[in-house]
Design a protein around this motif. Structure first.
Motif, PDB file in Angstrom:
ATOM      1  N   ILE A  96       0.814  -1.207   0.000  1.00 59.73           N
ATOM      2  CA  ILE A  96       0.000   0.000   0.000  1.00 59.73           C
ATOM      3  C   ILE A  96       0.855   1.267   0.000  1.00 59.73           C
ATOM      4  CG2 ILE A  96      -1.819   1.266   1.181  1.00 59.73           C
ATOM      5  CD1 ILE A  96      -2.651  -1.402  -0.078  1.00 59.73           C
ATOM      6  N   THR A  97       1.821   1.345   0.907  1.00 57.66           N
ATOM      7  CA  THR A  97       2.653   2.550   0.987  1.00 57.66           C
ATOM      8  C   THR A  97       3.468   2.794  -0.279  1.00 57.66           C
ATOM      9  OG1 THR A  97       2.775   2.372   3.401  1.00 57.66           O
ATOM     10  CG2 THR A  97       4.456   3.716   2.308  1.00 57.66           C
ATOM     11  N   PRO A  98       4.165   1.783  -0.842  1.00 49.01           N
ATOM     12  CA  PRO A  98       4.875   2.035  -2.104  1.00 49.01           C
ATOM     13  C   PRO A  98       3.950   2.464  -3.243  1.00 49.01           C
ATOM     14  CG  PRO A  98       5.674   0.023  -1.081  1.00 49.01           C
ATOM     15  CD  PRO A  98       4.469   0.445  -0.299  1.00 49.01           C
ATOM     16  N   LEU A  99       2.777   1.845  -3.348  1.00 54.05           N
ATOM     17  CA  LEU A  99       1.848   2.243  -4.403  1.00 54.05           C
ATOM     18  C   LEU A  99       1.436   3.705  -4.259  1.00 54.05           C
ATOM     19  CD1 LEU A  99      -0.529  -0.855  -4.762  1.00 54.05           C
ATOM     20  CD2 LEU A  99       1.179  -0.041  -6.400  1.00 54.05           C
ATOM     21  N   ALA A 100       1.226   4.138  -3.009  1.00 51.58           N
ATOM     22  CA  ALA A 100       0.831   5.521  -2.774  1.00 51.58           C
ATOM     23  C   ALA A 100       1.972   6.496  -3.065  1.00 51.58           C
ATOM     24  CB  ALA A 100       0.354   5.684  -1.329  1.00 51.58           C
TER      25      ALA A 100
END
Length: 269
Positions: free
Chosen positions: A191-195
């Motif tokens: 989730i964090t890398p995608l964001a």
């Protein structure tokens, strides 16, 4: 009595909605984050403010304009949307994981709620939290930076759509994860890398062609780009294309969440 129960179940099979149960579940999900507002609402506002302050102090004055707007103005909508999707995901995923670990998920599965009603109930909490976070940060941007939404309705649509998409993804992740460390791994490595890698802090026009194409396959890019268009009126892609991609992704993930709840995948022993 048995005949009445059979008739009620029959009507439910043909689409009758358990409005009381749906309302109760939605209210529970909203109250979960409202009762600890310092963690769920105030903390994201502080985090967003820190992001803006650090980027402004570190590279803001030297960066120049991006797509014709000041750098700080350009990244502000991206930070807003990044915060929204992280909070919507966390609200739905944590609710399910905590219930599974504590062993009280049965309290949600036993009431006469269909898979669709369960999905809508969980999503209500994620969307509500995402919208409140967006409005709070938006007011901060207006008061501190003077950034008023150029297209407020479009910005609101993308905020709701983004919260729904990440809320549905949070349901899927919460059902799949068996322990808190698994949930943390999904958050930290997916989730964090995608964001962060979806145009939050930069325009994808600055990327090499290959990375540019890869970024355009990420639905979160369209969420951030759509909110950026709604807030400051500039974007890397068409808002209509973003609505189509995000709407399709939200429907697909919601259907997966519905199937998992309906079948009891990883929920029923």
């Amino acid at each position: 009595m048995e005949k009445m129960q059979d008739e009620t179940q029959g009507m439910r099979r043909f689409g009758r909605v358990n409005w009381l149960g749906l309302y109760t579940l939605a209210k529970r999900e909203v109250m979960r984050f409202a009762t600890v507002w310092t963690q769920t609402l105030l903390a994201p506002l502080v985090t967003a403010a820190l992001f803006l302050m650090i980027f402004n102090l570190a590279i803001g004055p030297r960066r120049g304009d991006v797509m014709g707007v000041p750098f700080l103005t350009f990244i502000a909508p991206g930070i807003l949307m990044m915060t929204v999707i992280q909070n919507a995901f966390a609200n739905c995923s944590s609710s399910i994981v905590i219930s599974k670990v504590q062993g009280n998920i049965v309290d949600t599965l036993m009431p006469p709620l269909s898979g669709a009603e369960l999905v809508l109930g969980y999503l209500a909490g994620g969307i509500a939290r995402g919208v409140v976070v967006a409005v709070t940060i938006g007011l901060g941007l207006l008061l501190v930076l003077g950034i008023a939404p150029a297209h407020p309705l479009i910005a609101l649509v993308f905020v709701v759509l983004g919260a729904a998409l990440m809320g549905a993804l949070g349901i899927v992740a919460g059902i799949y994860a068996e322990k808190f460390d698994q949930m943390a791994a999904i958050t930290n490595f997916i989730i964090t890398p995608l964001a962060f890698l979806s145009g939050t802090f930069y325009s994808v026009q600055a990327l090499p062609p290959v990375l540019n194409e890869i970024t355009h396959m990420n639905p979160i890019f369209y969420l951030i780009d759509g909110v950026r268009f709604g807030v400051i009126g500039v974007s890397d892609s068409s808002p209509m294309l973003g609505l189509a991609v995000c709407g399709t992704a939200t429907l697909a993930v919601s259907l997966l969440a519905w199937w998992m709840l309906r079948s009891g995948y990883r929920l029923k022993a």
